[in-house]
Design a protein around this motif. Structure first.
Motif, mmCIF file in Angstrom:
data_model
loop_
_atom_site.group_PDB
_atom_site.id
_atom_site.type_symbol
_atom_site.label_atom_id
_atom_site.label_comp_id
_atom_site.label_asym_id
_atom_site.label_seq_id
_atom_site.Cartn_x
_atom_site.Cartn_y
_atom_site.Cartn_z
ATOM 1 N N HIS A 1 0.838 -1.213 0.000
ATOM 2 C CA HIS A 1 0.000 0.000 0.000
ATOM 3 C C HIS A 1 0.874 1.265 0.000
ATOM 4 C CE1 HIS A 1 0.888 1.171 4.133
ATOM 5 N NE2 HIS A 1 0.758 -0.103 4.489
ATOM 6 N N LEU A 2 0.244 2.392 -0.311
ATOM 7 C CA LEU A 2 1.001 3.646 -0.453
ATOM 8 C C LEU A 2 0.612 4.680 0.608
ATOM 9 C CD1 LEU A 2 0.897 3.817 -4.359
ATOM 10 C CD2 LEU A 2 2.773 3.035 -2.908
ATOM 11 N N THR A 3 0.099 4.205 1.731
ATOM 12 C CA THR A 3 -0.325 5.118 2.801
ATOM 13 C C THR A 3 0.841 5.907 3.378
ATOM 14 O OG1 THR A 3 -2.114 3.616 3.289
ATOM 15 C CG2 THR A 3 -1.555 5.177 5.026
ATOM 16 N N PHE A 4 2.042 5.300 3.363
ATOM 17 C CA PHE A 4 3.231 6.009 3.846
ATOM 18 C C PHE A 4 3.967 6.711 2.708
ATOM 19 C CE2 PHE A 4 3.063 2.615 7.248
ATOM 20 C CZ PHE A 4 2.762 3.484 8.294
ATOM 21 N N GLY A 5 3.339 6.820 1.545
ATOM 22 C CA GLY A 5 4.014 7.416 0.391
ATOM 23 C C GLY A 5 4.964 6.417 -0.245
ATOM 24 N N TYR A 6 5.867 6.916 -1.062
ATOM 25 C CA TYR A 6 6.801 6.052 -1.808
ATOM 26 C C TYR A 6 7.950 6.946 -2.266
ATOM 27 C CZ TYR A 6 8.242 2.433 -5.144
ATOM 28 O OH TYR A 6 8.934 1.474 -5.820
ATOM 29 N N GLY A 7 9.113 6.343 -2.503
ATOM 30 C CA GLY A 7 10.243 7.133 -2.990
ATOM 31 C C GLY A 7 11.014 7.795 -1.855
ATOM 32 N N VAL A 8 11.776 8.816 -2.172
ATOM 33 C CA VAL A 8 12.700 9.378 -1.171
ATOM 34 C C VAL A 8 11.991 10.007 0.025
ATOM 35 C CG1 VAL A 8 14.656 9.759 -2.736
ATOM 36 C CG2 VAL A 8 12.966 11.581 -2.431
ATOM 37 N N HIS A 9 10.745 10.447 -0.157
ATOM 38 C CA HIS A 9 10.026 11.070 0.959
ATOM 39 C C HIS A 9 9.157 10.071 1.720
ATOM 40 C CE1 HIS A 9 11.104 15.278 0.349
ATOM 41 N NE2 HIS A 9 11.085 15.007 -0.941
ATOM 42 N N GLN A 10 9.316 8.784 1.400
ATOM 43 C CA GLN A 10 8.493 7.787 2.096
ATOM 44 C C GLN A 10 8.630 7.987 3.609
ATOM 45 O OE1 GLN A 10 9.436 3.664 1.414
ATOM 46 N NE2 GLN A 10 7.274 3.137 1.339
ATOM 47 N N CYS A 11 7.524 7.820 4.299
ATOM 48 C CA CYS A 11 7.451 8.167 5.721
ATOM 49 C C CYS A 11 8.640 7.649 6.547
ATOM 50 C CB CYS A 11 6.155 7.615 6.313
ATOM 51 S SG CYS A 11 5.962 7.994 8.051
ATOM 52 N N LEU A 12 9.273 8.575 7.219
ATOM 53 C CA LEU A 12 10.401 8.242 8.088
ATOM 54 C C LEU A 12 9.937 7.457 9.316
ATOM 55 C CD1 LEU A 12 13.465 9.089 8.928
ATOM 56 C CD2 LEU A 12 12.309 10.782 10.331
ATOM 57 N N GLY A 13 8.720 7.786 9.797
ATOM 58 C CA GLY A 13 8.259 7.220 11.066
ATOM 59 C C GLY A 13 7.461 5.938 10.925
ATOM 60 N N GLN A 14 7.461 5.321 9.724
ATOM 61 C CA GLN A 14 6.575 4.166 9.552
ATOM 62 C C GLN A 14 6.891 2.989 10.468
ATOM 63 O OE1 GLN A 14 6.887 2.112 5.631
ATOM 64 N NE2 GLN A 14 8.022 3.919 5.045
#
Ligand code: HEM
Length: 373
Positions: free
Chosen positions: A312-325
């Motif tokens: 899933h893409l709830t935490f985004g994707y790529g270099v800005h993908q969620c740091l706190g996941q």
């Protein structure tokens, strides 16, 4: 005719390309020709308050590499799985103590202020080195900043107040360093690796993102499980770590609290899903719609805790993908099974259509959620 990349009108009258398909969303979020830099003219901010606060106080969330990578690296270690997993027993003890207190109190009670916020606020406070006693102050200011329902001047005021609060903490840690993120960043600032303004903005980002998002997921996820008793039953019957982890991923997908899409602006001409997007044009990357793309998730509107939703893409994707996941995952994996085991009769104590949803906030959630048990 299907148009998976279409132009939409934004709150300020501007236009943006909205990217809706799963494959296109992943492609766009991995493409360095799309910038997260909110200071670029025409950047499609979520609302007027976000535009005002994030343009004035930049954080690495709204920077591009190499500036973004340089700042993100300063805190990567603190949020790595290994580091965060070590906190799991403490988070479990904390959640148990919270439920002891909550269940001994009067009914109905608010799950948001009784369980959701205290779980996420206490955890991020400890990691950063923020005194938890100040939680009402930082929670209310953060709520104002992301609400989307206040005038920009009010959001800016709340931002300044949070920065001053954090400045006081930075001064204290300078005098008495501890084993926490603030002390570590103060050390980097003393060495000249980061300026004080950037440091305060980064702390504001970590504190805000660290408590609001996960608290929203705790309340909404609990609500979704109460509304799908057959799914909840499955979780109750097999609360193994694998089953719980899979359930958390599916709840993250199904609820997609990052509901306003990732915001970007093209710095070069490019093509997405057959559509040409020109340099300078705004893009709204709809990760919520991507999470309901039937090509990526069969029967996407069904909450199915047994499906594999890890992509899933709830935490985004790529270099800005969620740091706190990793931190969000551990908290959610602890809270849901503990809550339903300890309070087997947990139920909603208000009609669903009367619940105050955070429709306009940067992250979707609930302002309050009355429950009985
Ligand atoms: C970035 C979602 C929890 C800190 C992001 C992004 C999303 C997201 C979608 C990407 C932004 C973009 O691409 O423009 C979530 C959700 C959470 C959550 C759904 C909870 C369920 C947390 C927590 C922290 C955190 C607990 C802890 C501090 C951050 C930071 C960024 C970020 C610092 C910026 C990363 C970067 O730009 O490199 N988050 N987040 N988040 N998140 Fe989270």
């Amino acid at each position: 005719m299907e148009q998976p990349v279409s132009q939409v009108r934004l709150w300020n009258g501007g236009l943006a390309w909205m990217v809706t398909r799963y494959d296109d969303v992943r492609e766009v979020l991995a493409d360095p020709r799309l910038s997260s830099d909110m200071s670029r003219p025409g950047f499609p901010a979520h609302n007027a308050s976000v535009a005002a606060t994030r343009q004035k106080h930049r954080t690495f969330l709204n920077m591009d590499d190499p500036e973004h990578a340089k700042q993100r690296r300063m805190v990567t270690r603190d949020f790595m799985i290994k580091h965060v997993e070590a906190l799991r027993p403490r988070i479990q003890r904390h959640v148990d103590a919270l439920i002891d207190e909550f269940s001994a109190g009067p009914q109905p009670a608010d799950l948001v202020t009784g369980i959701a916020l205290p779980t996420s606020s206490a955890t991020i406070s400890e990691l950063l080195g923020v005194p938890y006693e100040d939680h009402e102050f930082f929670e209310s200011r953060s709520r104002t900043i992301s609400s989307g329902d206040v005038e920009p001047v009010e959001a800016l005021q709340a931002y300044e107040e949070l920065r001053e609060f954090l400045r006081g903490l930075v001064d204290r840690k300078r005098a008495e360093p501890a084993q926490d993120v603030i002390s570590h960043l103060v050390e980097l600032e003393t060495r000249g690796d980061i300026g004080i303004d950037e440091l305060l903005n980064m702390l504001r980002l970590l504190l805000g993102a660290g408590h609001e998002t996960t608290a929203n997921m705790i309340a909404l996820g609990t609500l979704a499980l109460l509304e799908h008793p057959e799914q909840l039953e499955r979780l109750r019957n097999d609360p193994s770590p694998q089953r719980v982890a899979a359930a958390v991923e599916e709840l993250l997908r199904y609820l997609t609290i990052s509901h306003f899409g990732r915001r970007r602006i093209a710095v070069e001409d490019l093509e997405i899903g057959g559509q040409t997007i020109k340099a300078g044009e705004a893009v709204v990357v709809a990760n919520d719609s991507a999470n309901r793309d039937p090509d990526a998730f069969p029967d996407p509107d069904v909450l199915d805790l047994e499906r594999d939703a890890r992509h899933h893409l709830t935490f985004g994707y790529g270099v800005h993908q969620c740091l706190g996941q990793p931190l969000a995952r551990v908290e959610l994996q602890v809270v849901y099974p503990t809550l339903f085991r300890r309070l087997p009769d947990l139920r909603l104590a208000a009609p669903m259509n009367e619940l105050p949803f955070k429709t306009h906030s940067v992250f979707y959630g609930l302002f309050s959620m009355p429950v009985a048990w």
